[in-house]
Write a protein that holds these residues in place. Structure first.
Motif, PDB file in Angstrom:
ATOM      1  N   SER A  31       4.837  -5.353  -2.306  1.00  0.00           N
ATOM      2  CA  SER A  31       3.957  -5.383  -1.145  1.00  0.00           C
ATOM      3  C   SER A  31       3.611  -3.953  -0.729  1.00  0.00           C
ATOM      4  N   PRO A  32       2.311  -3.607  -0.681  1.00  0.00           N
ATOM      5  CA  PRO A  32       1.925  -2.245  -0.295  1.00  0.00           C
ATOM      6  C   PRO A  32       2.402  -1.858   1.117  1.00  0.00           C
ATOM      7  N   LYS A  33       2.290  -2.769   2.065  1.00  0.00           N
ATOM      8  CA  LYS A  33       2.728  -2.469   3.435  1.00  0.00           C
ATOM      9  C   LYS A  33       4.232  -2.220   3.482  1.00  0.00           C
ATOM     10  N   GLU A  34       4.977  -3.072   2.803  1.00  0.00           N
ATOM     11  CA  GLU A  34       6.435  -2.921   2.777  1.00  0.00           C
ATOM     12  C   GLU A  34       6.835  -1.634   2.062  1.00  0.00           C
TER      13      GLU A  34
ATOM     14  N   MET B 277       5.052   1.131   1.780  1.00  0.00           N
ATOM     15  CA  MET B 277       4.711   2.268   2.616  1.00  0.00           C
ATOM     16  C   MET B 277       5.747   2.446   3.732  1.00  0.00           C
ATOM     17  N   ALA B 278       6.128   1.355   4.382  1.00  0.00           N
ATOM     18  CA  ALA B 278       7.117   1.438   5.464  1.00  0.00           C
ATOM     19  C   ALA B 278       8.476   1.885   4.927  1.00  0.00           C
TER      20      ALA B 278
ATOM     21  N   THR C 190       1.893   6.586  -0.103  1.00  0.00           N
ATOM     22  CA  THR C 190       1.098   6.159   1.052  1.00  0.00           C
ATOM     23  C   THR C 190      -0.363   5.965   0.656  1.00  0.00           C
TER      24      THR C 190
ATOM     25  N   ALA D 168      -0.653   2.836  -1.508  1.00  0.00           N
ATOM     26  CA  ALA D 168      -0.492   1.620  -0.700  1.00  0.00           C
ATOM     27  C   ALA D 168      -1.741   1.358   0.140  1.00  0.00           C
ATOM     28  N   MET D 169      -2.272   2.399   0.727  1.00  0.00           N
ATOM     29  CA  MET D 169      -3.482   2.235   1.545  1.00  0.00           C
ATOM     30  C   MET D 169      -4.668   1.812   0.670  1.00  0.00           C
TER      31      MET D 169
ATOM     32  N   LEU E  53      -4.532  -1.753   0.007  1.00  0.00           N
ATOM     33  CA  LEU E  53      -4.890  -2.518   1.200  1.00  0.00           C
ATOM     34  C   LEU E  53      -6.393  -2.419   1.503  1.00  0.00           C
TER      35      LEU E  53
ATOM     36  N   THR F  45      -8.120   0.484   2.063  1.00  0.00           N
ATOM     37  CA  THR F  45      -8.474   1.642   2.890  1.00  0.00           C
ATOM     38  C   THR F  45      -8.337   2.899   2.047  1.00  0.00           C
TER      39      THR F  45
END
Length: 161
Positions: free
Chosen positions: A65-68, A70-71, A101, A104-105, A108, A110
């Protein structure tokens, strides 16, 4: 009995007392130094263990998961940077964080410009390699310190014998 018969044994007794006190002090100082070296060696081992754990956490932060990802990478990066012996790998870890980052963005949807720390020609893999090299350098330096302390301890043990 003459004066020499009384004075010489008394002087020898006093000298023996001073020699005994001196030897006791030297022994105590040697023990203190040995104990100090052992504590420093334990601290080096502990620092290296924490750095290894922090780096494993950093490498393990990547997920599907890109969000996971990145976090996790951001948190693992901050933990890694809090380690006092991690100074030599800060630049490389920062590059890896920035590449992660940006990727991952992008996943997503962006688009993100890469940071100024990332130079033309830098790649994610070259940053990982740079991070690994910095880690090896830290480990080598810390192991050299450890070896020097052990050699000092060995020399002091030989002097004590």
């Amino acid at each position: 009995m003459d004066i020499w018969g009384i004075a010489v044994p008394s002087v020898i007794s006093v000298v023996n007392i001073f020699v005994t006190i001196h030897v006791a002090r030297m022994t105590k100082q040697t023990q203190k130094l040995l104990s100090s070296n052992e504590k420093e060696i334990q601290q080096i081992d502990s620092n290296l263990e924490h750095l290894r754990e922090d780096l494993v956490r950093f490498y393990s932060a990547f997920s599907t998961s890109p969000k996971e990802t990145m976090a996790n990478v951001l948190v693992a990066y901050e933990i890694l940077m809090a380690n006092p012996i991690a100074t030599a790998l800060r630049k490389a870890a920062y590059k890896v964080r920035e590449f992660t980052t940006a990727e991952a963005m992008n996943r997503l949807g962006t688009s993100v410009k890469t940071d100024f720390a990332i130079k033309p020609g830098d790649t994610y893999q070259s940053s990982i390699d740079e991070l690994s090299e910095a880690y090896r350098q830290i480990v080598e330096e810390q192991n050299q310190k450890r070896t020097n302390l052990l050699n000092d301890k060995s020399k002091k043990n030989h002097l004590k014998s």
